[in-house]
Design an enzyme around this catalytic site. Structure first.
Site, mmCIF file in Angstrom:
data_model
loop_
_atom_site.group_PDB
_atom_site.id
_atom_site.type_symbol
_atom_site.label_atom_id
_atom_site.label_comp_id
_atom_site.label_asym_id
_atom_site.label_seq_id
_atom_site.Cartn_x
_atom_site.Cartn_y
_atom_site.Cartn_z
ATOM 1 N N GLU A 1 -13.775 -11.472 -6.659
ATOM 2 C CA GLU A 1 -14.077 -11.903 -5.287
ATOM 3 C C GLU A 1 -15.588 -11.915 -5.085
ATOM 4 O O GLU A 1 -16.316 -11.147 -5.707
ATOM 5 C CB GLU A 1 -13.392 -10.973 -4.279
ATOM 6 C CG GLU A 1 -13.637 -9.483 -4.480
ATOM 7 C CD GLU A 1 -14.930 -8.996 -3.858
ATOM 8 O OE1 GLU A 1 -15.499 -9.735 -3.036
ATOM 9 O OE2 GLU A 1 -15.369 -7.899 -4.210
ATOM 10 N N GLY B 1 -27.483 -1.873 0.469
ATOM 11 C CA GLY B 1 -26.516 -0.779 0.515
ATOM 12 C C GLY B 1 -25.123 -1.356 0.480
ATOM 13 O O GLY B 1 -24.893 -2.430 -0.080
ATOM 14 N N ASP C 1 0.850 -1.179 0.000
ATOM 15 C CA ASP C 1 0.000 0.000 0.000
ATOM 16 C C ASP C 1 0.891 1.236 0.000
ATOM 17 O O ASP C 1 1.952 1.229 0.632
ATOM 18 C CB ASP C 1 -0.935 0.010 1.211
ATOM 19 C CG ASP C 1 -2.156 0.896 0.993
ATOM 20 O OD1 ASP C 1 -1.998 2.131 0.953
ATOM 21 O OD2 ASP C 1 -3.262 0.360 0.862
ATOM 22 N N LYS D 1 -25.516 -3.306 7.030
ATOM 23 C CA LYS D 1 -26.060 -4.595 7.459
ATOM 24 C C LYS D 1 -25.322 -5.003 8.720
ATOM 25 O O LYS D 1 -24.321 -4.388 9.108
ATOM 26 C CB LYS D 1 -25.908 -5.665 6.372
ATOM 27 C CG LYS D 1 -24.475 -6.094 6.128
ATOM 28 C CD LYS D 1 -24.433 -7.316 5.232
ATOM 29 C CE LYS D 1 -23.038 -7.908 5.170
ATOM 30 N NZ LYS D 1 -23.004 -9.188 4.434
ATOM 31 N N CYS E 1 -20.717 -2.506 -2.500
ATOM 32 C CA CYS E 1 -20.744 -3.339 -3.705
ATOM 33 C C CYS E 1 -21.999 -3.149 -4.552
ATOM 34 O O CYS E 1 -21.918 -2.708 -5.698
ATOM 35 C CB CYS E 1 -20.595 -4.810 -3.318
ATOM 36 S SG CYS E 1 -18.976 -5.226 -2.656
#
Length: 493
Positions: free
Chosen positions: A177, A303, A57, A366, A306
């Protein structure tokens, strides 16, 4: 067409006998570029499978935090994996050049946020491909792990060729994925399927090698394996496709799941209109093996990072391809409409929202995650604030993130019970498992009025009535307390 090379006999052997070639099942050197949600989970899980992984990163603060074991996301089992492998099979680095030089396979797991027109922003993918190209000194497989539209593999290849990578020294593979936030580690280690979109057999072999412990069941058989869900397959199904097909599989999968959610929400709205019970309807249609009961969960809408992004990107792909995919427009319309329908339910229960003190259970999009991106719970809190409500919220993990975007006058509680103290109603907006175990006798004692408005259908209406609540849910008739004489009425201020 798949390009032939001298390793094609290995694939043919696998297809003929069902046995993995001897090349497979050995540790590999892997680089994962990007330590966001997908990259961090993938890197930790590849290390768990026995591979040597460098997680790269360019954010030095994030790198330092990860090296100390600080985890930026709420994900079960991820702390255990980092504790097991950091400093061993898993290293964190800022040097892309060093990591690429040491690795056989490089996974690109950087962000692809939506542009203003709904298309995926692939600038980060392009930047990474350009940098990788500068350091290719032996054969490498470059793997798209980020969610990207069709043709991305071709563009990655073009960018690398333009920046000096020899054509014979690399292949580009799509390996989408299928991780659910809150269960990403177990989804990775016990997948329904692994999709490998490779246009050469040489690249396909290397990806098979990486995932062999999952395909053979060897990982699940380990004594110290992370435990899988009760219904998880011991062996993953490996699906080898073209790169374009793999890219479409990811977007089509998410679009279909979002469609199931919007479909059952539309059915729930009909149930409310005609007096049917959507849960009974779900049980009936979900028992059909052609349909299944997963994602048939009526509520306040989907929501997260994704579904909203991927549906817009898939719609853009369809539009650019000359296809009128209006079904996706309707999926989004139904989802957006759920927020206003729920607001009408709140108004119906309280008469007016202005001046009401409301307890909110759940802020993440969620349960099981701290992600508030595109969270319908956050959107509802914002709507309630605009109408003059006072909000006291509790979420087991998402409150730190919520504090960054919600107004300062929103209060936060350490428990649902604290949030309910002197509140006029309880709104349940996320489906955390612990919310299913709420002591409603205690809640009733904390609330000014025994009103529960459930946006996730976590409770049974008849039971809530027996407990003395006015209870409102999605796609089911509202119920009143079994004994009105023991209950205060809804506020009429």
């Amino acid at each position: 067409m798949v390009r032939k090379n001298n390793e094609s006999t290995l694939i043919e052997h696998f297809a003929r006998t069902g046995n993995e070639p001897s090349l497979l099942g050995k540790s590999m050197q892997i680089t994962v570029i990007g330590s966001g949600y997908v990259g961090l989970v993938a890197g930790a899980c590849f290390a768990e499978l026995g591979h040597t992984v460098v997680l790269v990163d360019n954010d030095s603060n994030k790198v330092q935090d990860l090296r100390r074991g600080a985890i930026p996301i709420h994900e079960i089992f991820l702390p255990e994996l980092l504790s097991r492998h950091l400093g061993g099979r898993l290293a964190i680095s800022e040097s892309l050049a060093d990591a690429v030089a040491k690795s056989e396979v490089i996974f690109i797991a950087v962000g692809t946020p939506p542009l203003h027109n709904g298309e995926a922003d692939l600038s980060h993918v392009e930047d990474v491909a350009r940098e990788i190209a500068k350091h290719v000194d032996s054969y490498k497989v470059i793997v798209e792990k980020s969610t990207v539209p069709v043709y991305t593999s071709e563009w990655v290849r073009k960018v690398m060729l333009q920046n000096g990578a020899p054509a014979e020294m690399f292949d580009v593979v799509s390996n989408p994925e299928f991780l659910r936030e809150g269960s990403a580690v177990t989804d990775f280690l016990y997948p329904d399927r692994v999709v490998i979109g490779a246009d050469t057999e040489r690249a396909a072999i290397l990806l098979r090698k990486i995932y062999e412990p999952l395909a053979s069941g060897a990982y699940a058989a380990q004594k110290d394996a992370i435990p899988g869900p009760g219904n998880s397959p011991a062996k993953a199904k490996l699906i080898v496709t073209s790169a374009k097909s793999a890219e479409l599989i990811k977007h089509a999968s998410n679009a279909f799941l979002a469609m199931k959610i919007s479909f059952i929400n539309a059915v729930a709205n009909i149930c409310e209109s005609v007096g049917a019970n959507v849960q009974q309807v779900c049980d009936g249609i979900g028992s059909d093996s052609r349909i299944g009961d997963r994602f048939l969960n009526p509520g306040i809408g989907y929501g997260g990072s994704c579904f909203p992004k991927d549906i817009m990107a898939f719609r853009s792909v369809a539009r650019d391809s000359g296809c009128d995919f209006r079904l996706l427009d309707e999926v989004m319309r139904v989802n957006n409409e759920q927020l206003e329908r729920f607001m009408r339910k709140v108004r119906g229960a309280l008469w007016t929202v202005r001046g009401k003190r409301l307890a909110v259970a759940g802020l993440a999009f969620k349960g099981g995650t701290d992600d508030i991106r595109e969270s319908p719970a956050i959107a509802l809190v914002q709507l309630l604030l605009k109408e003059g409500a006072t909000i006291v919220a509790h979420d087991p993990a998402a409150m730190p993130h919520a504090k960054e975007i919600l107004p300062k006058d929103v209060r936060y509680a350490d428990s649902v019970y604290e949030a309910c103290s002197q509140a006029d109603a309880l709104l349940v907006l996320s489906d955390w498992e612990e919310f299913e175990e709420i002591d409603f006798a205690r809640v009733r004692g904390e609330l000014n009025y025994p009103i529960v408005i459930d946006g996730r259908n976590l409770y049974q209406p008849e039971k809530m009535a027996e407990l003395g609540f006015q209870y409102y849910s999605i796609g089911r008739a509202a119920v009143q307390p079994a004994s009105h004489s023991k209950t205060k009425s809804a506020p009429r201020s």
